[in-house]
Design a protein around this motif. Structure first.
Motif, PDB file in Angstrom:
ATOM      1  N   VAL A 121       0.830  -1.205   0.000  1.00 52.18           N
ATOM      2  CA  VAL A 121       0.000   0.000   0.000  1.00 52.18           C
ATOM      3  C   VAL A 121       0.863   1.252   0.000  1.00 52.18           C
ATOM      4  O   VAL A 121       0.593   2.228  -0.723  1.00 52.18           O
ATOM      5  N   GLY A 122       1.914   1.250   0.835  1.00 58.88           N
ATOM      6  CA  GLY A 122       2.764   2.431   0.924  1.00 58.88           C
ATOM      7  C   GLY A 122       3.578   2.698  -0.328  1.00 58.88           C
ATOM      8  O   GLY A 122       3.929   3.851  -0.606  1.00 58.88           O
ATOM      9  N   GLY A 123       3.857   1.668  -1.108  1.00 59.80           N
ATOM     10  CA  GLY A 123       4.710   1.847  -2.272  1.00 59.80           C
ATOM     11  C   GLY A 123       3.991   1.946  -3.595  1.00 59.80           C
ATOM     12  O   GLY A 123       4.631   2.122  -4.637  1.00 59.80           O
ATOM     13  N   ASP A 124       2.673   1.815  -3.599  1.00 54.92           N
ATOM     14  CA  ASP A 124       1.917   1.844  -4.851  1.00 54.92           C
ATOM     15  C   ASP A 124       0.744   2.810  -4.719  1.00 54.92           C
ATOM     16  O   ASP A 124      -0.308   2.448  -4.203  1.00 54.92           O
ATOM     17  N   ALA A 198      -1.153   1.215   8.167  1.00 55.00           N
ATOM     18  CA  ALA A 198       0.281   1.483   8.267  1.00 55.00           C
ATOM     19  C   ALA A 198       0.831   1.973   6.929  1.00 55.00           C
ATOM     20  O   ALA A 198       1.610   2.928   6.862  1.00 55.00           O
ATOM     21  N   GLY A 199       0.422   1.324   5.838  1.00 54.40           N
ATOM     22  CA  GLY A 199       0.884   1.729   4.522  1.00 54.40           C
ATOM     23  C   GLY A 199       0.468   3.146   4.176  1.00 54.40           C
ATOM     24  O   GLY A 199       1.266   3.935   3.633  1.00 54.40           O
ATOM     25  N   LEU A 200      -0.770   3.496   4.474  1.00 53.72           N
ATOM     26  CA  LEU A 200      -1.260   4.848   4.189  1.00 53.72           C
ATOM     27  C   LEU A 200      -0.535   5.885   5.034  1.00 53.72           C
ATOM     28  O   LEU A 200      -0.192   6.977   4.542  1.00 53.72           O
ATOM     29  N   MET A 201      -0.309   5.572   6.292  1.00 62.72           N
ATOM     30  CA  MET A 201       0.358   6.530   7.186  1.00 62.72           C
ATOM     31  C   MET A 201       1.809   6.751   6.765  1.00 62.72           C
ATOM     32  O   MET A 201       2.293   7.895   6.714  1.00 62.72           O
ATOM     33  N   PHE A 202       2.516   5.691   6.439  1.00 64.07           N
ATOM     34  CA  PHE A 202       3.916   5.843   6.023  1.00 64.07           C
ATOM     35  C   PHE A 202       4.007   6.548   4.670  1.00 64.07           C
ATOM     36  O   PHE A 202       4.943   7.326   4.436  1.00 64.07           O
ATOM     37  N   ALA A 203       3.051   6.284   3.788  1.00 65.77           N
ATOM     38  CA  ALA A 203       3.050   6.952   2.484  1.00 65.77           C
ATOM     39  C   ALA A 203       2.845   8.456   2.633  1.00 65.77           C
ATOM     40  O   ALA A 203       3.326   9.237   1.799  1.00 65.77           O
ATOM     41  N   ALA A 204       2.150   8.863   3.702  1.00 72.54           N
ATOM     42  CA  ALA A 204       1.903  10.286   3.954  1.00 72.54           C
ATOM     43  C   ALA A 204       2.954  10.875   4.895  1.00 72.54           C
ATOM     44  O   ALA A 204       2.749  11.968   5.437  1.00 72.54           O
ATOM     45  N   ASN A 205       4.063  10.155   5.085  1.00 74.29           N
ATOM     46  CA  ASN A 205       5.135  10.601   5.988  1.00 74.29           C
ATOM     47  C   ASN A 205       4.645  10.772   7.424  1.00 74.29           C
ATOM     48  O   ASN A 205       5.090  11.656   8.143  1.00 74.29           O
ATOM     49  N   LYS A 206       3.710   9.924   7.813  1.00 72.44           N
ATOM     50  CA  LYS A 206       3.176   9.942   9.173  1.00 72.44           C
ATOM     51  C   LYS A 206       3.572   8.672   9.928  1.00 72.44           C
ATOM     52  O   LYS A 206       2.903   8.264  10.868  1.00 72.44           O
ATOM     53  N   GLY A 207       4.657   8.054   9.484  1.00 73.64           N
ATOM     54  CA  GLY A 207       5.060   6.799  10.121  1.00 73.64           C
ATOM     55  C   GLY A 207       5.411   6.955  11.582  1.00 73.64           C
ATOM     56  O   GLY A 207       5.086   6.087  12.402  1.00 73.64           O
ATOM     57  N   ASP A 208       6.047   8.076  11.944  1.00 68.53           N
ATOM     58  CA  ASP A 208       6.403   8.291  13.344  1.00 68.53           C
ATOM     59  C   ASP A 208       5.158   8.454  14.204  1.00 68.53           C
ATOM     60  O   ASP A 208       5.094   7.963  15.339  1.00 68.53           O
ATOM     61  N   LEU A 209       4.140   9.132  13.667  1.00 66.43           N
ATOM     62  CA  LEU A 209       2.870   9.271  14.398  1.00 66.43           C
ATOM     63  C   LEU A 209       2.196   7.915  14.561  1.00 66.43           C
ATOM     64  O   LEU A 209       1.690   7.582  15.645  1.00 66.43           O
ATOM     65  N   PHE A 210       2.218   7.121  13.493  1.00 69.09           N
ATOM     66  CA  PHE A 210       1.595   5.790  13.530  1.00 69.09           C
ATOM     67  C   PHE A 210       2.241   4.922  14.611  1.00 69.09           C
ATOM     68  O   PHE A 210       1.552   4.349  15.460  1.00 69.09           O
ATOM     69  N   LEU A 211       3.554   4.820  14.592  1.00 67.68           N
ATOM     70  CA  LEU A 211       4.260   3.983  15.571  1.00 67.68           C
ATOM     71  C   LEU A 211       4.108   4.528  16.982  1.00 67.68           C
ATOM     72  O   LEU A 211       3.970   3.765  17.942  1.00 67.68           O
ATOM     73  N   GLY A 212       4.116   5.850  17.116  1.00 68.50           N
ATOM     74  CA  GLY A 212       3.989   6.455  18.436  1.00 68.50           C
ATOM     75  C   GLY A 212       2.639   6.216  19.074  1.00 68.50           C
ATOM     76  O   GLY A 212       2.512   6.215  20.308  1.00 68.50           O
ATOM     77  N   LEU A 213       1.603   5.999  18.236  1.00 64.37           N
ATOM     78  CA  LEU A 213       0.260   5.760  18.769  1.00 64.37           C
ATOM     79  C   LEU A 213      -0.099   4.270  18.843  1.00 64.37           C
ATOM     80  O   LEU A 213      -0.976   3.891  19.606  1.00 64.37           O
ATOM     81  N   ILE A 214       0.579   3.469  18.050  1.00 61.74           N
ATOM     82  CA  ILE A 214       0.257   2.037  18.032  1.00 61.74           C
ATOM     83  C   ILE A 214       1.080   1.236  19.042  1.00 61.74           C
ATOM     84  O   ILE A 214       0.553   0.378  19.766  1.00 61.74           O
ATOM     85  N   LEU A 215       2.367   1.496  19.128  1.00 65.30           N
ATOM     86  CA  LEU A 215       3.250   0.651  19.931  1.00 65.30           C
ATOM     87  C   LEU A 215       2.982   0.671  21.436  1.00 65.30           C
ATOM     88  O   LEU A 215       3.104  -0.379  22.081  1.00 65.30           O
ATOM     89  N   PRO A 216       2.645   1.817  22.052  1.00 66.94           N
ATOM     90  CA  PRO A 216       2.477   1.799  23.517  1.00 66.94           C
ATOM     91  C   PRO A 216       1.495   0.744  24.004  1.00 66.94           C
ATOM     92  O   PRO A 216       1.739   0.050  24.989  1.00 66.94           O
ATOM     93  N   HIS A 217       0.372   0.603  23.326  1.00 69.96           N
ATOM     94  CA  HIS A 217      -0.622  -0.390  23.750  1.00 69.96           C
ATOM     95  C   HIS A 217      -0.664  -1.609  22.830  1.00 69.96           C
ATOM     96  O   HIS A 217      -1.072  -2.693  23.225  1.00 69.96           O
TER      97      HIS A 217
END
Length: 330
Positions: A121-124, A198-217
């Motif tokens: 998703v992130g690459g296409d 995850a693919g959409l968030m990383f494609a929009a350069n929001k990967g740090d936000l995605f990981l910061g909100l997903i990993l804690p819980h």
């Protein structure tokens, strides 16, 4: 296990318990105390035989002896607090520990699907058009994903998350009745959803936000879901291939063990929900929030490995029928 050597070493104990059971109406005080002690010891022997041997004759004989002794032993039931402690130090962790191969396999396949879809998703960019309109995707990555964790009061959000995650885990365990066949599809749905986001968030350069909100819980939450799926599929497989033991006996034993996991996971997911409601949307630095999630995950895995391995070495299976229901009086 060398069954013949085991029988030779413990036959005298079994014979003595059988004698006391037959003389149950004429026992002295000392003999009553001895019966209680022997009942607990033979219950442990039964657990060891079940876990390490396929000798159905021996299992049947010991099961009958333990059942008879249990009916004799009255008035010395273990207090509720002892049963509570046993559940958290034996029943739940030993089932989780014994399922580690299924548990690990489930995690590996799940994450492989997540990473594959995320890269696809992130690459296409053409895939994005099949997922939604540009405005819908923009709303998801720039607003909806982050606001999901903060738009409701922490207390109500924690309850909502707990109910949702408990439902997913309960479905995994409930599908064990159908030999676990629907569980891979249920897990795939969750993996696909996570991978696409995850693919959409990383494609929009929001990967740090995605990981910061997903990993804690998400670490503990996904671990719980993996465990639920693993024990459900393991039960189904053991019914399909029960070995030398009767299929009905395997289903009963493993079914009771799965119930222990269901109860334990309700508490684990409650912790995950509290982290998601109170830590994930907090103003703490991302590294601190992720650190809390990692700490909680490591604590849970350490708990399962420590108590589960200890119980497994003692021959425990997690079957509540194996739990001694008396307190020694001698």
């Amino acid at each position: 296990m060398d069954v013949d050597a085991f029988v030779l070493a413990h036959r005298a104990t079994w014979d003595r318990l059988e004698q006391l059971v037959k003389r149950r109406r004429r026992l002295t005080g000392a003999e009553v105390d001895e019966l209680v002690d022997l009942y607990q010891r033979v219950s442990t022997h039964l657990s060891m035989v079940r876990s390490a041997s396929n000798d159905s004759v021996l299992v049947g004989k010991l099961s009958g002896l333990v059942a008879q002794a249990r009916s004799v032993v009255t008035g010395a039931h273990a207090p509720l607090w002892r049963e509570f402690v046993r559940f958290w130090t034996v029943s739940f962790p030993v089932v989780a520990y014994r399922s580690w191969r299924w548990w690990l396999g489930t995690a590996v396949v799940f994450m492989a699907v997540v990473f594959a879809l995320a890269f696809w998703v992130g690459g296409d960019p053409e895939v994005h058009t099949a997922i939604g309109t540009p405005s819908e995707i923009d709303q998801l990555v720039n607003h909806d994903f982050a606001s999901y964790y903060s738009e409701n009061p922490a207390g109500s959000f924690a309850l909502q998350v707990w109910v949702n995650n408990s439902w997913v885990a309960a479905q995994c365990i409930g599908f064990a009745i159908l030999l676990g066949l629907p569980i891979p599809y249920l897990l795939f749905q969750n993996a696909a959803n996570l991978g696409v986001i995850a693919g959409l968030m990383f494609a929009a350069n929001k990967g740090d936000l995605f990981l910061g909100l997903i990993l804690p819980h998400g670490l503990l939450e996904l671990t719980a879901v993996f465990l639920a799926g693993a024990v459900g599929m393991r039960l189904g497989w053991m019914v399909i291939a029960p070995g030398d033991r009767p299929r009905g006996q395997v289903l009963a034993e493993q079914g009771r063990a799965v119930v222990a996991v269901a109860v334990g996971l309700a508490a684990v997911l409650l912790v995950s929900g509290l982290v998601e409601a109170m830590v994930t949307p907090s103003p703490l630095p991302t590294a601190v929030r992720i650190g809390i999630g990692v700490t909680v995950e490591v604590a849970f895995l350490t708990y399962v490995i420590y108590f589960g391995r200890k119980a497994a070495r003692a021959g425990e299976t997690g079957d509540v029928e194996d739990a001694p229901d008396v307190v020694p009086v001698a």
